[in-house]
Write a protein that holds these residues in place. Structure first.
Motif, short mmCIF file in Angstrom:
data_model
loop_
_atom_site.label_atom_id
_atom_site.label_comp_id
_atom_site.label_asym_id
_atom_site.label_seq_id
_atom_site.Cartn_x
_atom_site.Cartn_y
_atom_site.Cartn_z
N GLY A 85 -31.13 -20.60 11.79
CA GLY A 85 -31.40 -19.38 11.05
C GLY A 85 -31.82 -19.66 9.62
N ILE A 86 -31.95 -18.60 8.85
CA ILE A 86 -32.34 -18.69 7.43
C ILE A 86 -31.07 -18.78 6.61
N TYR A 87 -30.92 -19.88 5.90
CA TYR A 87 -29.70 -20.16 5.14
C TYR A 87 -29.86 -20.05 3.62
N ALA A 88 -31.10 -20.04 3.14
CA ALA A 88 -31.30 -19.99 1.69
C ALA A 88 -32.60 -19.27 1.37
N GLU A 127 -47.19 -31.53 -3.81
CA GLU A 127 -47.87 -32.80 -4.03
C GLU A 127 -47.26 -33.86 -3.14
N GLY A 128 -48.11 -34.60 -2.45
CA GLY A 128 -47.63 -35.72 -1.65
C GLY A 128 -46.60 -35.36 -0.60
N GLY A 129 -46.71 -34.18 -0.01
CA GLY A 129 -45.76 -33.78 1.02
C GLY A 129 -44.44 -33.28 0.48
N VAL A 130 -44.41 -32.86 -0.78
CA VAL A 130 -43.18 -32.36 -1.39
C VAL A 130 -43.47 -31.03 -2.08
N ILE A 131 -42.63 -30.04 -1.80
CA ILE A 131 -42.74 -28.74 -2.47
C ILE A 131 -41.53 -28.60 -3.40
N PRO A 132 -41.77 -28.38 -4.70
CA PRO A 132 -40.64 -28.14 -5.60
C PRO A 132 -40.12 -26.70 -5.42
N VAL A 133 -38.80 -26.56 -5.33
CA VAL A 133 -38.19 -25.26 -5.08
C VAL A 133 -36.88 -25.11 -5.84
N GLU A 134 -36.46 -23.86 -5.97
CA GLU A 134 -35.09 -23.55 -6.35
C GLU A 134 -34.58 -22.61 -5.27
N LEU A 135 -33.38 -22.92 -4.78
CA LEU A 135 -32.81 -22.17 -3.65
C LEU A 135 -31.40 -21.71 -3.95
N ALA A 136 -31.05 -20.59 -3.35
CA ALA A 136 -29.69 -20.05 -3.41
C ALA A 136 -29.30 -19.67 -1.98
N PRO A 137 -28.03 -19.73 -1.66
CA PRO A 137 -27.61 -19.42 -0.29
C PRO A 137 -27.77 -17.94 0.06
N LEU A 138 -28.05 -17.69 1.32
CA LEU A 138 -27.95 -16.33 1.88
C LEU A 138 -26.56 -16.25 2.50
N THR A 139 -25.78 -15.28 2.07
CA THR A 139 -24.43 -15.14 2.59
C THR A 139 -24.25 -13.74 3.13
N PRO A 140 -24.13 -13.63 4.43
CA PRO A 140 -24.21 -14.66 5.44
C PRO A 140 -25.67 -15.01 5.74
N PRO A 141 -25.90 -16.13 6.40
CA PRO A 141 -27.28 -16.47 6.78
C PRO A 141 -27.81 -15.48 7.82
N LEU A 142 -29.14 -15.38 7.88
CA LEU A 142 -29.78 -14.57 8.92
C LEU A 142 -30.02 -15.48 10.12
N CYS A 167 -31.38 -8.11 4.65
CA CYS A 167 -30.65 -8.86 3.62
C CYS A 167 -31.24 -8.52 2.25
N PRO A 168 -30.64 -7.58 1.52
CA PRO A 168 -31.18 -7.15 0.24
C PRO A 168 -31.33 -8.28 -0.79
N ASP A 169 -30.61 -9.40 -0.63
CA ASP A 169 -30.78 -10.53 -1.55
C ASP A 169 -32.20 -11.05 -1.57
N LEU A 170 -32.95 -10.82 -0.49
CA LEU A 170 -34.31 -11.33 -0.40
C LEU A 170 -35.26 -10.55 -1.29
N ASP A 171 -35.02 -9.28 -1.51
CA ASP A 171 -35.77 -8.48 -2.45
C ASP A 171 -37.28 -8.71 -2.38
N TRP A 180 -35.05 -22.56 6.57
CA TRP A 180 -34.66 -22.41 7.97
C TRP A 180 -33.93 -23.67 8.40
N VAL A 181 -32.72 -23.51 8.91
CA VAL A 181 -31.98 -24.64 9.48
C VAL A 181 -32.11 -24.53 10.98
N SER A 182 -32.59 -25.62 11.60
CA SER A 182 -32.83 -25.62 13.04
C SER A 182 -31.79 -26.46 13.77
#
Length: 148
Positions: free
Chosen positions: A76-79, A88-103, A143-147, A65-67
């Motif tokens: 909105g939701i961009y990825a 761990e320690g305030g960090v979440i490991p992730v892999e992200l891809a863009p939502l095109t267009p964002p919601l 957004c069908p990309d969310l599946d 979410w970009v605020s």
């Protein structure tokens, strides 16, 4: 059932989680660079450690979410993507891809289910935030990309 004094009700459990909703400020140069690069080099997101981060495991759906009101970057939701490990320690490991267009926030506000998303009800709330399973299904309808 009454709660013990001083113990707040927890809004989230592993069973109710649909996806993590990680937040980023649109006016931050780093966020703008991530959006421009289609999140190519994003491997982690900083969050506030809480009981929620104790629920993070690899393979859970994640949304970004970009605020804010940065020019050209409305809230909105961009990825979308997945967690790739435990927090761990305030960090979440992730892999992200863009939502095109964002919601965009404006698209979600009036929706009968999505209008109740925590990030819309309490914009300055917790990071990570979350969407419920029902909300994730509704988002995937938009957004069908969310599946979901």
């Amino acid at each position: 059932m009454c709660q013990a004094r001083g113990v707040a009700a927890r809004a989230l459990s592993a069973e109710s989680l649909g996806a993590w909703l990680l937040k980023a400020r649109g006016d931050e140069p780093e966020t703008q660079a991530h959006v421009r690069s289609a999140f190519a080099h994003v491997e982690t997101r900083c969050v506030r450690p809480s009981y929620r981060t104790d629920l993070v495991v690899a393979g859970q759906p994640a949304l970004l979410w970009v605020s804010g009101k940065a020019p050209g970057l409305p809230s909105g939701i961009y990825a979308h993507g997945r967690t790739t490990g435990v927090a761990e320690g305030g960090v979440i490991p992730v892999e992200l891809a863009p939502l095109t267009p964002p919601l965009l926030r404006s698209e979600l506000l009036g929706h009968p289910v999505l209008g109740g998303m925590e990030v819309l009800r309490m914009p300055a709330g917790s990071n990570p935030s979350y969407v419920t399973r029902e909300q994730l299904v509704e988002l995937s309808q938009l957004c069908p990309d969310l599946d979901a």
